[in-house]
Design a protein around this motif. Structure first.
Motif, PDB file in Angstrom:
ATOM      1  N   PRO A 166       0.793  -1.241   0.000  1.00 14.51           N
ATOM      2  CA  PRO A 166       0.000   0.000   0.000  1.00 14.51           C
ATOM      3  C   PRO A 166       0.820   1.283   0.000  1.00 14.51           C
ATOM      4  CG  PRO A 166      -0.093  -1.086   2.148  1.00 14.51           C
ATOM      5  CD  PRO A 166       0.531  -2.063   1.204  1.00 14.51           C
ATOM      6  N   GLY A 167       2.076   1.230   0.404  1.00 12.78           N
ATOM      7  CA  GLY A 167       2.893   2.435   0.405  1.00 12.78           C
ATOM      8  C   GLY A 167       3.791   2.567  -0.807  1.00 12.78           C
ATOM      9  N   SER A 168       3.688   1.629  -1.751  1.00 11.93           N
ATOM     10  CA  SER A 168       4.617   1.621  -2.881  1.00 11.93           C
ATOM     11  C   SER A 168       4.010   2.298  -4.106  1.00 11.93           C
ATOM     12  CB  SER A 168       5.008   0.189  -3.243  1.00 11.93           C
ATOM     13  OG  SER A 168       5.905   0.193  -4.333  1.00 11.93           O
ATOM     14  N   LYS A 169       4.773   3.244  -4.671  1.00 10.84           N
ATOM     15  CA  LYS A 169       4.357   3.891  -5.917  1.00 10.84           C
ATOM     16  C   LYS A 169       5.509   3.846  -6.926  1.00 10.84           C
ATOM     17  CE  LYS A 169       5.675   8.582  -4.486  1.00 10.84           C
ATOM     18  NZ  LYS A 169       5.346  10.008  -4.638  1.00 10.84           N
ATOM     19  N   MET A 175       5.461   1.588 -16.207  1.00 10.45           N
ATOM     20  CA  MET A 175       6.294   1.147 -17.324  1.00 10.45           C
ATOM     21  C   MET A 175       5.688  -0.018 -18.086  1.00 10.45           C
ATOM     22  SD  MET A 175       7.544  -1.917 -16.267  1.00 10.45           S
ATOM     23  CE  MET A 175       8.203  -2.842 -14.889  1.00 10.45           C
ATOM     24  N   ARG A 176       4.681  -0.688 -17.538  1.00 12.10           N
ATOM     25  CA  ARG A 176       4.087  -1.866 -18.184  1.00 12.10           C
ATOM     26  C   ARG A 176       2.684  -1.606 -18.712  1.00 12.10           C
ATOM     27  NH1 ARG A 176       3.357  -3.954 -12.121  1.00 12.10           N
ATOM     28  NH2 ARG A 176       1.063  -4.067 -11.962  1.00 12.10           N
ATOM     29  N   SER A 177       2.193  -0.366 -18.617  1.00 10.66           N
ATOM     30  CA  SER A 177       0.761  -0.104 -18.783  1.00 10.66           C
ATOM     31  C   SER A 177       0.341   0.483 -20.112  1.00 10.66           C
ATOM     32  CB  SER A 177       0.268   0.809 -17.644  1.00 10.66           C
ATOM     33  OG  SER A 177       0.299   0.120 -16.416  1.00 10.66           O
ATOM     34  N   CYS A 197      -5.157  -3.004 -12.616  1.00  6.24           N
ATOM     35  CA  CYS A 197      -4.119  -4.022 -12.774  1.00  6.24           C
ATOM     36  C   CYS A 197      -2.814  -3.602 -12.103  1.00  6.24           C
ATOM     37  CB  CYS A 197      -3.886  -4.318 -14.253  1.00  6.24           C
ATOM     38  SG  CYS A 197      -5.229  -5.277 -15.009  1.00  6.24           S
ATOM     39  N   ALA A 198      -2.566  -2.301 -11.997  1.00  4.29           N
ATOM     40  CA  ALA A 198      -1.392  -1.826 -11.262  1.00  4.29           C
ATOM     41  C   ALA A 198      -1.486  -2.193  -9.791  1.00  4.29           C
ATOM     42  CB  ALA A 198      -1.250  -0.312 -11.419  1.00  4.29           C
ATOM     43  N   GLY A 203       0.107  -0.558  -4.210  1.00  3.55           N
ATOM     44  CA  GLY A 203      -1.148  -0.048  -3.683  1.00  3.55           C
ATOM     45  C   GLY A 203      -1.250   1.457  -3.553  1.00  3.55           C
ATOM     46  N   HIS A 204      -0.142   2.187  -3.706  1.00  2.00           N
ATOM     47  CA  HIS A 204      -0.193   3.645  -3.536  1.00  2.00           C
ATOM     48  C   HIS A 204      -1.011   4.265  -4.673  1.00  2.00           C
ATOM     49  CE1 HIS A 204       1.015   7.823  -3.064  1.00  2.00           C
ATOM     50  NE2 HIS A 204       1.636   7.515  -1.939  1.00  2.00           N
ATOM     51  N   PRO A 205      -1.932   5.191  -4.358  1.00  2.69           N
ATOM     52  CA  PRO A 205      -2.766   5.792  -5.413  1.00  2.69           C
ATOM     53  C   PRO A 205      -1.966   6.426  -6.545  1.00  2.69           C
ATOM     54  CG  PRO A 205      -3.632   6.329  -3.250  1.00  2.69           C
ATOM     55  CD  PRO A 205      -2.324   5.645  -3.011  1.00  2.69           C
ATOM     56  N   THR A 206      -0.855   7.079  -6.225  1.00  2.82           N
ATOM     57  CA  THR A 206      -0.062   7.693  -7.290  1.00  2.82           C
ATOM     58  C   THR A 206       0.510   6.631  -8.208  1.00  2.82           C
ATOM     59  OG1 THR A 206       0.488   9.586  -5.900  1.00  2.82           O
ATOM     60  CG2 THR A 206       1.923   9.174  -7.783  1.00  2.82           C
ATOM     61  N   GLY A 207       0.881   5.493  -7.671  1.00  2.54           N
ATOM     62  CA  GLY A 207       1.390   4.410  -8.505  1.00  2.54           C
ATOM     63  C   GLY A 207       0.348   3.927  -9.492  1.00  2.54           C
ATOM     64  N   TYR A 208      -0.881   3.732  -9.026  1.00  7.40           N
ATOM     65  CA  TYR A 208      -1.870   3.203  -9.971  1.00  7.40           C
ATOM     66  C   TYR A 208      -2.486   4.293 -10.842  1.00  7.40           C
ATOM     67  CZ  TYR A 208      -5.529   3.795  -6.181  1.00  7.40           C
ATOM     68  OH  TYR A 208      -6.389   4.248  -5.185  1.00  7.40           O
ATOM     69  N   TYR A 209      -2.539   5.548 -10.360  1.00 10.74           N
ATOM     70  CA  TYR A 209      -3.047   6.612 -11.227  1.00 10.74           C
ATOM     71  C   TYR A 209      -2.062   6.946 -12.349  1.00 10.74           C
ATOM     72  CZ  TYR A 209      -7.075   7.772  -8.251  1.00 10.74           C
ATOM     73  OH  TYR A 209      -8.261   7.743  -7.569  1.00 10.74           O
ATOM     74  N   ALA A 210      -0.765   6.876 -12.085  1.00  9.22           N
ATOM     75  CA  ALA A 210       0.212   7.118 -13.147  1.00  9.22           C
ATOM     76  C   ALA A 210       0.102   6.060 -14.231  1.00  9.22           C
ATOM     77  CB  ALA A 210       1.626   7.148 -12.561  1.00  9.22           C
ATOM     78  N   ALA A 211      -0.135   4.814 -13.823  1.00  7.27           N
ATOM     79  CA  ALA A 211      -0.343   3.747 -14.807  1.00  7.27           C
ATOM     80  C   ALA A 211      -1.573   4.048 -15.660  1.00  7.27           C
ATOM     81  CB  ALA A 211      -0.506   2.411 -14.087  1.00  7.27           C
ATOM     82  N   GLY A 212      -2.658   4.452 -14.999  1.00  6.91           N
ATOM     83  CA  GLY A 212      -3.865   4.799 -15.738  1.00  6.91           C
ATOM     84  C   GLY A 212      -3.657   5.969 -16.677  1.00  6.91           C
ATOM     85  N   ALA A 213      -2.884   6.962 -16.236  1.00  7.53           N
ATOM     86  CA  ALA A 213      -2.647   8.138 -17.071  1.00  7.53           C
ATOM     87  C   ALA A 213      -1.878   7.777 -18.337  1.00  7.53           C
ATOM     88  CB  ALA A 213      -1.890   9.195 -16.273  1.00  7.53           C
ATOM     89  N   LEU A 214      -0.851   6.926 -18.220  1.00  8.60           N
ATOM     90  CA  LEU A 214      -0.133   6.524 -19.433  1.00  8.60           C
ATOM     91  C   LEU A 214      -1.052   5.767 -20.381  1.00  8.60           C
ATOM     92  CD1 LEU A 214       2.418   6.291 -21.142  1.00  8.60           C
ATOM     93  CD2 LEU A 214       2.953   4.166 -19.913  1.00  8.60           C
TER      94      LEU A 214
END
Length: 356
Positions: A166-169, A175-177, A197-198, A203-214
């Motif tokens: 949850p703390g990882s972004k 890079m895979r999205s 899928c990210a 679990g960090h929101p910035t990690g999964y939102y950046a994937a969605g943005a790409l």
């Protein structure tokens, strides 16, 4: 041939070229940056001259054109999405993307744990011996996939931390999205699917939102948007989701920096080092925006102190989706590991999505 038929064939050819370009461009940027990942800008310049990298160079083992875990995981994303599209077409059952992409990532994890294909494996990416290589995979990707979490594809993106890391972004999400944007004409749908899928690893929101943005940027590019237009539209899409602020701020900084012109590695480093998702995305977007030549943009994206293969991969995804494979430097592409497999997988994904 009537005008409608001609227009349809032309648009199909452009789409295929952009899918191929996105995947090959990502692999090319990855290969450029992999040779200098973990090197500072000063070290890059000391080894390769005052301009830094100007071409593909050998990695630490003396091999030119090797790709990293970035390309490996991107290809398994494609395999999962291709399987989902085929299932939807043949069985009329949609909504399986999250589970099938997660299964594909499980196959990638197998390539990180075995020396080569298991007995009897004769098809799919698991049959490709060159993929059985550890190229500095991210810890969150490895530990996250060990937990076998499959997010609910219907769940809203709340901006809350996910249950896995949850703390990882880290940039292992973004890079895979890119393939999500190739497989789905709706940028909104591609955004949500990439973000969910990210969460299988980060679990960090910035990690999964950046994937969605790409994914959204790539979806807009395949429909003919400019890089700037695609980024602005992705920002508007981001703004609808709680917890988007960190990702949006990074993209806005990239846009503002590109508007200053006069690109340089020092300006790249104002965006960060690329180890975390929003920084990697911002660097890839900035490099694609600020220079006109594809070669210059790719080189700018990797000549910095940081995660050069991931920023190069993201920049290559964007440029390839914008210009198609015909706009990429072919002399460089010829040196990229696995290029024939990557091109074939791109064509398979495009064909399946067109049928669907």
């Amino acid at each position: 041939m009537n005008d409608w038929r001609k227009s349809s064939l032309e648009s199909t050819a452009v789409y295929r070229a952009r899918v191929r370009g996105c995947l090959l461009g990502g692999a090319l940027g990855d290969a450029l940056g992999y040779a200098v990942e973990f090197s500072s800008l000063d070290q890059i310049r000391a080894a390769h001259g005052p301009r830094g990298l100007t071409r593909l160079v050998p990695d630490g083992e003396g091999v030119v054109g090797r790709v990293s875990d970035d390309t490996q995981m991107t290809l398994f994303t494609v395999e999962g999405l291709r399987t989902a599209a085929r299932r939807a077409r043949l069985k009329g059952i949609g909504g399986a993307e999250t589970a099938l992409v997660r299964q594909a990532y499980g196959r990638w994890l197998e390539t990180q744990q075995r020396p080569g294909p298991a007995d009897g494996v004769e098809s799919g990416l698991l049959a490709e011996r060159w993929l059985y290589a550890r190229r500095a995979p991210g810890n969150a990707c490895l530990s996250g996939l060990a937990q076998n979490h499959v997010p609910d594809p219907r769940a809203e993106l709340s901006g809350a931390p996910g249950p896995v890391n949850p703390g990882s972004k880290g940039c292992g999400t973004v890079m895979r999205s890119a393939p999500f944007g190739l497989a789905h004409p709706s940028a909104d749908f591609a955004f949500g699917m990439a973000a969910r899928c990210a969460q299988t690893t980060h679990g960090h929101p910035t990690g999964y939102y950046a994937a969605g943005a790409l994914a959204a940027i790539v979806a807009y590019l395949t429909r003919g948007e400019s890089v700037e237009g695609a980024t602005l539209r992705a920002l508007r899409l981001l703004g609808r989701h709680p917890g988007h602020e960190e990702t949006s701020a990074a993209l806005n900084q990239a846009l503002d920096l590109a508007a200053e012109r006069d690109p340089s590695p020092e300006k790249v480093e104002r965006l960060g080092a690329g180890w975390v998702a929003e920084e990697a995305l911002a660097i890839g977007v900035y490099a694609a925006l600020v220079t006109h030549r594809v070669e210059d943009a790719l080189l700018l994206s990797v000549n910095h102190s940081g995660d050069s293969d991931s920023t190069g991969s993201i920049c290559g995804n964007i440029l390839g989706a914008r210009h198609g494979d015909g706009g990429l430097p072919h002399e460089w592409l010829e040196q990229v590991e696995g290029r024939a497999v990557i091109a074939a997988l791109a064509d398979d994904l495009a064909a399946e999505c067109l049928r669907d």
